[in-house]
Design a protein around this motif. Structure first.
Motif, short mmCIF file in Angstrom:
data_model
loop_
_atom_site.label_atom_id
_atom_site.label_comp_id
_atom_site.label_asym_id
_atom_site.label_seq_id
_atom_site.Cartn_x
_atom_site.Cartn_y
_atom_site.Cartn_z
N GLY A 163 0.86 -1.18 0.00
CA GLY A 163 0.00 0.00 0.00
C GLY A 163 0.89 1.23 0.00
N GLN A 164 0.34 2.34 0.46
CA GLN A 164 1.12 3.57 0.48
C GLN A 164 1.09 4.23 1.85
OE1 GLN A 164 1.55 5.97 -3.22
NE2 GLN A 164 -0.58 5.39 -3.53
N LYS A 165 2.21 4.89 2.19
CA LYS A 165 2.23 5.81 3.32
C LYS A 165 2.36 7.18 2.68
CE LYS A 165 7.15 5.91 4.50
NZ LYS A 165 8.11 5.80 5.59
N GLN A 166 1.46 8.08 3.06
CA GLN A 166 1.35 9.35 2.36
C GLN A 166 1.49 10.55 3.29
OE1 GLN A 166 -2.63 8.64 0.78
NE2 GLN A 166 -1.73 8.19 -1.21
N LYS A 167 2.17 11.56 2.76
CA LYS A 167 2.22 12.89 3.39
C LYS A 167 1.42 13.79 2.45
CE LYS A 167 4.39 13.99 6.57
NZ LYS A 167 4.12 14.25 7.99
N TRP A 168 0.41 14.47 2.99
CA TRP A 168 -0.48 15.30 2.18
C TRP A 168 -0.22 16.77 2.44
CZ3 TRP A 168 -3.91 13.98 -1.59
CH2 TRP A 168 -4.12 12.61 -1.78
#
Length: 162
Positions: free
Chosen positions: A100-105
């Motif tokens: 999956g993804q780890k995201q910084k928005w």
């Protein structure tokens, strides 16, 4: 690879952009590669040695044609947000290297006009785009990303019309 092995894979580092116009609406693009119409905000992987904000601005430009001089940073998520791929995509996307993804928005205020948006980029990701409310985007996003999008909008709620 067993199911256990697939779920032990790491998360792909990613940056995402909430691009807000002067009316408080958010850019959303309808993905080209999804047979079921799905709307999402610009997002993508963080390259080796790249900082999350740099990746966010690069992804914004690659997917929308909007350049860094046309946006102003308003906020970013405090923590990395994660989502897991559904089982039917696990081991298939991103060359099977991530679960999956780890995201910084980042929330950016758009300083340009609609004419500055150009989704006919070098490698187009969107077939159409529109300014939408958070509710409309949550309704239109693929289900496995919905919880992350809700977290992003909640964190940025003081700036959005939501």
């Amino acid at each position: 690879m067993t199911a256990k092995d697939l779920h032990a894979l790491p998360y792909r580092p990613c940056a995402g952009v909430v691009l807000m116009n002067k009316d408080g609406l958010i850019f959303a693009g309808q993905r080209i590669d999804n047979p079921v119409p799905a709307w999402q905000m610009p997002q993508g992987g963080i390259d080796e040695g790249e900082k999350p904000k740099e990746a966010a601005l690069r992804e914004l430009w690659e997917e929308t044609g909007v350049t860094a001089n046309l946006v102003e940073k308003v906020a970013k998520t405090h923590e990395w947000l994660t989502y897991d791929l559904p089982d039917e995509l696990l081991g298939k996307v991103w060359k099977g290297k991530y679960k999956g993804q780890k995201q910084k928005w980042f929330l950016f205020r758009f300083l340009g006009g609609d004419g500055d948006v150009n989704i006919q980029t070098k490698i187009p990701e969107f077939s159409v785009w529109a300014w939408k409310s958070p509710e409309e985007i949550l309704t239109g996003i693929v289900p496995f990303k919905r919880a992350v999008y809700a977290q992003v909008f909640t964190e940025f709620k003081d700036y959005l019309k939501w």
